[in-house]
Design a protein around this motif. Structure first.
Motif, PDB file in Angstrom:
ATOM      1  N   ALA A  50     -15.751 -72.111 -61.495  1.00 64.37           N
ATOM      2  CA  ALA A  50     -16.245 -71.822 -62.838  1.00 64.37           C
ATOM      3  C   ALA A  50     -17.702 -72.244 -62.983  1.00 64.37           C
ATOM      4  N   GLU A  51     -18.054 -73.351 -62.342  1.00 63.59           N
ATOM      5  CA  GLU A  51     -19.429 -73.851 -62.424  1.00 63.59           C
ATOM      6  C   GLU A  51     -20.400 -73.018 -61.578  1.00 63.59           C
ATOM      7  N   GLN A  52     -20.036 -72.741 -60.354  1.00 62.40           N
ATOM      8  CA  GLN A  52     -20.959 -72.082 -59.436  1.00 62.40           C
ATOM      9  C   GLN A  52     -21.123 -70.590 -59.702  1.00 62.40           C
ATOM     10  N   THR A  53     -20.066 -69.927 -60.122  1.00 64.55           N
ATOM     11  CA  THR A  53     -20.185 -68.492 -60.399  1.00 64.55           C
ATOM     12  C   THR A  53     -21.090 -68.232 -61.598  1.00 64.55           C
ATOM     13  N   GLY A  54     -21.226 -69.240 -62.463  1.00 64.36           N
ATOM     14  CA  GLY A  54     -22.115 -69.084 -63.611  1.00 64.36           C
ATOM     15  C   GLY A  54     -23.582 -69.016 -63.216  1.00 64.36           C
ATOM     16  N   LYS A  55     -23.896 -69.362 -61.983  1.00 66.49           N
ATOM     17  CA  LYS A  55     -25.286 -69.348 -61.504  1.00 66.49           C
ATOM     18  C   LYS A  55     -25.704 -67.983 -60.944  1.00 66.49           C
ATOM     19  N   HIS A  56     -24.750 -67.063 -60.863  1.00 65.32           N
ATOM     20  CA  HIS A  56     -25.066 -65.743 -60.337  1.00 65.32           C
ATOM     21  C   HIS A  56     -25.911 -64.941 -61.325  1.00 65.32           C
ATOM     22  N   ASN A  57     -26.811 -64.140 -60.786  1.00 63.04           N
ATOM     23  CA  ASN A  57     -27.573 -63.182 -61.587  1.00 63.04           C
ATOM     24  C   ASN A  57     -26.807 -61.860 -61.537  1.00 63.04           C
ATOM     25  N   PHE A  58     -25.944 -61.667 -62.520  1.00 62.11           N
ATOM     26  CA  PHE A  58     -25.046 -60.515 -62.497  1.00 62.11           C
ATOM     27  C   PHE A  58     -25.812 -59.196 -62.526  1.00 62.11           C
ATOM     28  N   THR A  59     -26.838 -59.122 -63.360  1.00 66.80           N
ATOM     29  CA  THR A  59     -27.605 -57.872 -63.481  1.00 66.80           C
ATOM     30  C   THR A  59     -28.252 -57.499 -62.159  1.00 66.80           C
ATOM     31  N   PHE A  60     -28.849 -58.487 -61.497  1.00 71.05           N
ATOM     32  CA  PHE A  60     -29.488 -58.233 -60.206  1.00 71.05           C
ATOM     33  C   PHE A  60     -28.464 -57.759 -59.186  1.00 71.05           C
ATOM     34  N   ALA A  61     -27.309 -58.442 -59.138  1.00 69.66           N
ATOM     35  CA  ALA A  61     -26.261 -58.078 -58.184  1.00 69.66           C
ATOM     36  C   ALA A  61     -25.725 -56.677 -58.464  1.00 69.66           C
ATOM     37  N   LEU A  62     -25.623 -56.317 -59.742  1.00 67.62           N
ATOM     38  CA  LEU A  62     -25.131 -54.990 -60.107  1.00 67.62           C
ATOM     39  C   LEU A  62     -26.100 -53.903 -59.646  1.00 67.62           C
ATOM     40  N   ILE A  63     -27.392 -54.126 -59.875  1.00 66.22           N
ATOM     41  CA  ILE A  63     -28.397 -53.150 -59.442  1.00 66.22           C
ATOM     42  C   ILE A  63     -28.370 -53.002 -57.924  1.00 66.22           C
ATOM     43  N   ASN A  64     -28.278 -54.129 -57.221  1.00 65.05           N
ATOM     44  CA  ASN A  64     -28.223 -54.094 -55.762  1.00 65.05           C
ATOM     45  C   ASN A  64     -26.985 -53.339 -55.283  1.00 65.05           C
ATOM     46  N   THR A  65     -25.872 -53.541 -55.994  1.00 61.76           N
ATOM     47  CA  THR A  65     -24.633 -52.849 -55.654  1.00 61.76           C
ATOM     48  C   THR A  65     -24.760 -51.344 -55.863  1.00 61.76           C
ATOM     49  N   LEU A  66     -25.372 -50.948 -56.968  1.00 68.42           N
ATOM     50  CA  LEU A  66     -25.550 -49.522 -57.264  1.00 68.42           C
ATOM     51  C   LEU A  66     -26.421 -48.845 -56.207  1.00 68.42           C
ATOM     52  N   ILE A  67     -27.412 -49.587 -55.697  1.00 71.64           N
ATOM     53  CA  ILE A  67     -28.268 -49.039 -54.634  1.00 71.64           C
ATOM     54  C   ILE A  67     -27.444 -48.773 -53.379  1.00 71.64           C
ATOM     55  N   LEU A  68     -26.578 -49.730 -53.019  1.00 71.73           N
ATOM     56  CA  LEU A  68     -25.747 -49.553 -51.824  1.00 71.73           C
ATOM     57  C   LEU A  68     -24.752 -48.415 -52.012  1.00 71.73           C
ATOM     58  N   VAL A  69     -24.146 -48.343 -53.198  1.00 68.84           N
ATOM     59  CA  VAL A  69     -23.183 -47.271 -53.470  1.00 68.84           C
ATOM     60  C   VAL A  69     -23.884 -45.907 -53.403  1.00 68.84           C
ATOM     61  N   ALA A  70     -25.091 -45.830 -53.961  1.00 69.12           N
ATOM     62  CA  ALA A  70     -25.847 -44.571 -53.925  1.00 69.12           C
ATOM     63  C   ALA A  70     -26.160 -44.158 -52.487  1.00 69.12           C
ATOM     64  N   SER A  71     -26.345 -45.152 -51.613  1.00 72.25           N
ATOM     65  CA  SER A  71     -26.668 -44.838 -50.221  1.00 72.25           C
ATOM     66  C   SER A  71     -25.504 -44.143 -49.512  1.00 72.25           C
ATOM     67  N   SER A  72     -24.285 -44.306 -50.028  1.00 79.39           N
ATOM     68  CA  SER A  72     -23.147 -43.604 -49.448  1.00 79.39           C
ATOM     69  C   SER A  72     -23.277 -42.102 -49.699  1.00 79.39           C
TER      70      SER A  72
END
Length: 204
Positions: A50-72
């Motif tokens: 609960a403590e460590q996951t709160g440190k994630h930058n969700f927006t950044f990770a989502l954008i990075n994920t969308l880039i990888l998905v688009a590459s498919s």
């Protein structure tokens, strides 16, 4: 005579494609083991998660994920070009691109994803989250790290396919098969990351 021609028209499964699918099946088991480790550690350390996951930058990770998905999708466009025996572009428009151009774009998007993951690692390390800092760090780096290695290997594979297309005089079904099996691997890597993204960044 008719029976002979009937036998001649039977299409046999492509050995390379079938072998790739079987190998990817073993990779599924490998990542299943990593997910099992992740969920086990999370169940044992709910407060830490609960403590460590709160440190994630969700927006950044989502954008990075969308880039990888688009590459498919760009990788598949390269496969479609290979299936119509078009190794290179016949015009400037993406509609006229060949396998080489689509695979170059896929490589670029995959490289952006890996760079984004490296940036996220650097941010986490600056916050004291390392592979040996705590169970969360171990689980996070193990799962995403092995996936990152697979993405990097996929990038190398795209370069090898592009190099092979430039090297051969005539684009044949062998080059088409190579493009197809590399796309299988890339789609697999993308699917694994989607699951990782949901597990790590959504199901906190």
């Amino acid at each position: 005579m008719n029976s002979k021609s009937a036998v001649a028209t039977v299409k046999r499964p492509n050995i390379v494609a079938v072998g790739t699918i079987v190998w990817l099946g073993s990779e599924v088991m490998f990542f299943a083991g990593l997910f099992a480790i992740y969920f086990t550690l999370r169940a044992m350390n709910p407060e830490l998660w609960a403590e460590q996951t709160g440190k994630h930058n969700f927006t950044f990770a989502l954008i990075n994920t969308l880039i990888l998905v688009a590459s498919s999708f760009t990788a598949q466009a390269g496969v479609f070009a290979a299936e119509r025996m078009q190794p290179r572009a016949t015009g400037a428009s993406p509609a006229k691109w060949g396998t080489v151009e689509w695979f170059y774009l896929t490589f670029f998007m995959g490289a952006v994803f890996v760079s984004g993951q490296a940036w996220e690692y650097a941010t986490f390390v600056s916050e004291g989250i390392t592979l040996s800092s705590d169970p969360y760090g171990s689980a996070f780096y193990m799962t995403t790290g092995f996936h990152g290695i697979h993405v990097t290997l996929g990038l190398v594979a795209f370069l090898l396919v592009i190099g092979r297309i430039y090297a051969v005089k005539n684009f044949t079904h062998k080059e088409e098969t190579t493009a197809v099996v590399v796309s299988y691997y890339w789609h697999f890597v993308d699917i694994v990351w989607i699951i990782l993204f949901i597990v790590i960044y959504v199901l906190k």
